[in-house]
Design an enzyme around this catalytic site. Structure first.
Site, PDB file in Angstrom:
ATOM      1  N   SER A 147       0.785  -1.519  -0.291  1.00 30.93           N
ATOM      2  CA  SER A 147       0.941  -0.026   0.022  1.00 30.93           C
ATOM      3  C   SER A 147       0.768   1.481  -0.200  1.00 30.93           C
ATOM      4  CB  SER A 147      -0.962  -0.016   0.644  1.00 30.93           C
ATOM      5  OG  SER A 147      -1.028   0.983   1.321  1.00 30.93           O
ATOM      6  N   TYR A 160      -3.497  -0.104  10.191  1.00 26.54           N
ATOM      7  CA  TYR A 160      -3.619  -0.451   8.666  1.00 26.54           C
ATOM      8  C   TYR A 160      -2.468  -0.131   7.922  1.00 26.54           C
ATOM      9  CZ  TYR A 160      -4.678  -0.535   3.350  1.00 26.54           C
ATOM     10  OH  TYR A 160      -4.865  -0.689   2.311  1.00 26.54           O
TER      11      TYR A 160
HETATM   12  P1  NAP Z   1     -11.463  -4.731  -1.006  1.00 22.06           P
HETATM   13  O1  NAP Z   1     -12.584  -4.232  -1.723  1.00 22.06           O
HETATM   14  O2  NAP Z   1     -12.757  -4.492   1.064  1.00 22.06           O
HETATM   15  O3  NAP Z   1     -12.016  -6.326  -1.133  1.00 22.06           O
HETATM   16  C1  NAP Z   1     -11.268  -6.693  -0.019  1.00 22.06           C
HETATM   17  C2  NAP Z   1     -10.924  -9.030  -0.061  1.00 22.06           C
HETATM   18  O4  NAP Z   1     -10.938  -9.385   1.221  1.00 22.06           O
HETATM   19  C3  NAP Z   1     -12.807  -8.444   0.195  1.00 22.06           C
HETATM   20  O5  NAP Z   1     -13.323  -9.651  -0.385  1.00 22.06           O
HETATM   21  C4  NAP Z   1     -12.969  -9.408   2.027  1.00 22.06           C
HETATM   22  O6  NAP Z   1     -14.077  -9.392   2.272  1.00 22.06           O
HETATM   23  C5  NAP Z   1     -11.467  -9.772   1.624  1.00 22.06           C
HETATM   24  N1  NAP Z   1     -11.436 -10.351   2.903  1.00 22.06           N
HETATM   25  C6  NAP Z   1     -11.754  -9.802   4.233  1.00 22.06           C
HETATM   26  N2  NAP Z   1     -11.261 -10.108   5.690  1.00 22.06           N
HETATM   27  C7  NAP Z   1     -10.548 -11.599   5.118  1.00 22.06           C
HETATM   28  C8  NAP Z   1     -10.359 -12.391   5.747  1.00 22.06           C
HETATM   29  N3  NAP Z   1     -10.402 -12.668   6.675  1.00 22.06           N
HETATM   30  N4  NAP Z   1     -10.372 -13.766   5.006  1.00 22.06           N
HETATM   31  C9  NAP Z   1     -10.295 -13.992   3.684  1.00 22.06           C
HETATM   32  N5  NAP Z   1     -10.813 -12.624   2.196  1.00 22.06           N
HETATM   33  C10 NAP Z   1     -10.824 -11.486   3.638  1.00 22.06           C
HETATM   34  O7  NAP Z   1     -10.333  -4.729  -0.459  1.00 22.06           O
HETATM   35  P2  NAP Z   1      -9.429  -3.736  -1.872  1.00 22.06           P
HETATM   36  O8  NAP Z   1      -9.515  -2.641  -1.994  1.00 22.06           O
HETATM   37  O9  NAP Z   1     -10.198  -4.617  -3.092  1.00 22.06           O
HETATM   38  O10 NAP Z   1      -8.265  -4.122  -1.508  1.00 22.06           O
HETATM   39  C11 NAP Z   1      -7.664  -5.370  -1.960  1.00 22.06           C
HETATM   40  C12 NAP Z   1      -6.171  -5.370  -1.018  1.00 22.06           C
HETATM   41  O11 NAP Z   1      -6.097  -3.859  -1.777  1.00 22.06           O
HETATM   42  C13 NAP Z   1      -6.527  -4.780   0.910  1.00 22.06           C
HETATM   43  O12 NAP Z   1      -4.593  -5.806   0.766  1.00 22.06           O
HETATM   44  C14 NAP Z   1      -5.962  -3.693   0.409  1.00 22.06           C
HETATM   45  O13 NAP Z   1      -5.557  -3.459   1.515  1.00 22.06           O
HETATM   46  C15 NAP Z   1      -4.997  -3.558  -0.602  1.00 22.06           C
HETATM   47  N6  NAP Z   1      -5.735  -2.291  -1.153  1.00 22.06           N
HETATM   48  C16 NAP Z   1      -6.053  -0.956  -1.199  1.00 22.06           C
HETATM   49  C17 NAP Z   1      -6.083   0.027  -1.879  1.00 22.06           C
HETATM   50  C18 NAP Z   1      -7.302   0.814  -2.507  1.00 22.06           C
HETATM   51  O14 NAP Z   1      -7.236   1.580  -2.532  1.00 22.06           O
HETATM   52  N7  NAP Z   1      -8.296   0.221  -3.164  1.00 22.06           N
HETATM   53  C19 NAP Z   1      -4.444   0.256  -2.471  1.00 22.06           C
HETATM   54  C20 NAP Z   1      -3.270  -0.085  -2.345  1.00 22.06           C
HETATM   55  C21 NAP Z   1      -3.826  -1.376  -1.269  1.00 22.06           C
HETATM   56  P3  NAP Z   1     -15.117  -9.299   3.077  1.00 22.06           P
HETATM   57  O15 NAP Z   1     -15.767  -8.436   1.824  1.00 22.06           O
HETATM   58  O16 NAP Z   1     -16.115 -10.637   3.045  1.00 22.06           O
HETATM   59  O17 NAP Z   1     -14.705  -8.567   3.771  1.00 22.06           O
HETATM   60  C1  GCO Z   2      -6.763   5.262   2.790  1.00 21.47           C
HETATM   61  C2  GCO Z   2      -7.229   4.121   1.532  1.00 21.47           C
HETATM   62  C3  GCO Z   2      -5.491   3.479   1.483  1.00 21.47           C
HETATM   63  C4  GCO Z   2      -5.825   2.832   0.151  1.00 21.47           C
HETATM   64  C5  GCO Z   2      -4.266   2.193  -0.164  1.00 21.47           C
HETATM   65  C6  GCO Z   2      -3.631   3.540  -0.339  1.00 21.47           C
HETATM   66  O1  GCO Z   2      -7.518   5.056   4.354  1.00 21.47           O
HETATM   67  O2  GCO Z   2      -5.670   6.081   3.509  1.00 21.47           O
HETATM   68  O3  GCO Z   2      -8.088   3.654   2.519  1.00 21.47           O
HETATM   69  O4  GCO Z   2      -5.044   3.022   2.850  1.00 21.47           O
HETATM   70  O5  GCO Z   2      -6.542   2.153   0.459  1.00 21.47           O
HETATM   71  O6  GCO Z   2      -3.783   1.514   0.772  1.00 21.47           O
HETATM   72  O7  GCO Z   2      -1.893   2.856  -1.429  1.00 21.47           O
END
Ligand code: NAP
Ligand code: GCO
Length: 266
Positions: A147, A160
């Protein structure tokens, strides 16, 4: 091997955790298009069923399983099941994650632990479960979804940021400990991506204006836009393919330039 063959995932089995939708789903779609067999898990049957329907709509014959990635016994059982039903896991993407946006002085220790459990302990548990087979097979790819918060802090995301900072170092340590077995462990550091996880940060305000945080991210991103999950597909294929066999312990930031940029003058 031709340069295009280096990017092929033909004959590989990829397990993407938490991939019923969002970033994990996009990465799984990319891996399928590159030739891989897709395995995913999610936390309950309803999500797995929804994911299976979404994969089917994309013409992907994915295998979905219910598994809480924080439950080591369940993860170990699932690895055995995948190996019996699908085959050895060649590529693991530790994608499942949660976030709790709470000012640190108001966050309970339990809430902090919950985030650390999913975002840091689980990648350890799942990686530990698949590494022995990768060692035996003489190859493996582990990709941890890090992230911006692997590098930067901000208000309300202490747990986080601690988890994602730890995940960056876990990535480097797996790379260090298992590189000699031809296992590469790298991270992807997405910028701000439009998924359900960031939906609260993009809500249109009562007066119809964009969310202040939405405007902030646009000003902080040279690309002047939020990322889409499609932006992560190519980098994810690169890190899962032979094209990155000498890339190890690296976090590839896919952030539109946020980490390089002081931000547009208001
Ligand atoms: P999301 O939409 O919240 O999807 C996360 C997925 O993980 C959901 O299907 C969730 O299921 C599942 N999950 C959560 N806890 C779990 C557990 N204990 N066991 C199995 N599955 C579980 O998140 P996303 O935005 O796609 O992000 C995916 C990854 O990228 C995460 O690691 C997040 O931190 C990272 N990330 C996201 C962003 C962003 O801007 N979106 C940026 C950087 C990094 P539920 O729906 O039941 O919770
Ligand atoms: C926040 C956002 C970020 C993104 C991502 C950025 O609240 O700042 O959720 O943390 O999820 O991790 O890289």
């Amino acid at each position: 091997m031709s340069i295009l063959e280096q990017f092929s995932l033909e004959g590989k089995t990829a397990w993407i955790t938490g991939a019923s939708y969002g970033i994990g789903f996009a990465i799984a779609k990319a891996y399928s298009q590159a030739g891989a067999k897709i395995v995913f898990n999610d936390i309950n049957q309803d999500l797995v069923d929804k994911g299976l329907a979404s994969y089917k709509e994309e013409g992907i014959d994915a295998k979905g399983y219910v598994c809480d990635v924080t439950d080591e016994a369940a993860v170990n059982e699932l690895v055995k099941k995948i190996e019996a039903e699908v085959g050895s896991i060649d590529i693991l993407v530790n994608n499942a994650g949660i976030i709790k946006r709470i000012p640190m002085h108001e966050m309970s220790a339990e809430q902090f632990r919950q985030v650390i459990d999913v975002d840091l302990n689980a990648p350890f548990i799942v990686s530990k479960a698949v590494i022995p087979s990768m060692m035996k097979n003489g190859h493996g790819k582990i990709i941890n979804i890090c992230s911006m918060m692997s590098e930067l802090g901000r208000e309300t995301v202490s747990a986080y940021a601690a988890a994602k900072g730890g995940l960056k170092m876990l990535t480097r340590n797996i790379a260090s400990e298992y590189g000699e077995y031809n296992i590469q462990c790298n991270g992807i550091g997405p910028g701000y991506i439009a998924t359900p996880q960031t939906a609260p940060l993009r809500e249109i305000q009562p007066d119809g204006s964009r969310h202040p945080f939405d405007q902030f991210i646009i000003a902080k991103t040279p690309a002047a836009r939020w990322g889409s999950t499609d932006d992560l597909m190519g980098p994810a294929v690169f890190l899962a393919s032979d094209a990155s066999n000498f890339v190890n312990g690296h976090v590839l930031y896919v952030d539109g330039g946020i980490l390089a940029y002081i931000g547009k003058q208001p």
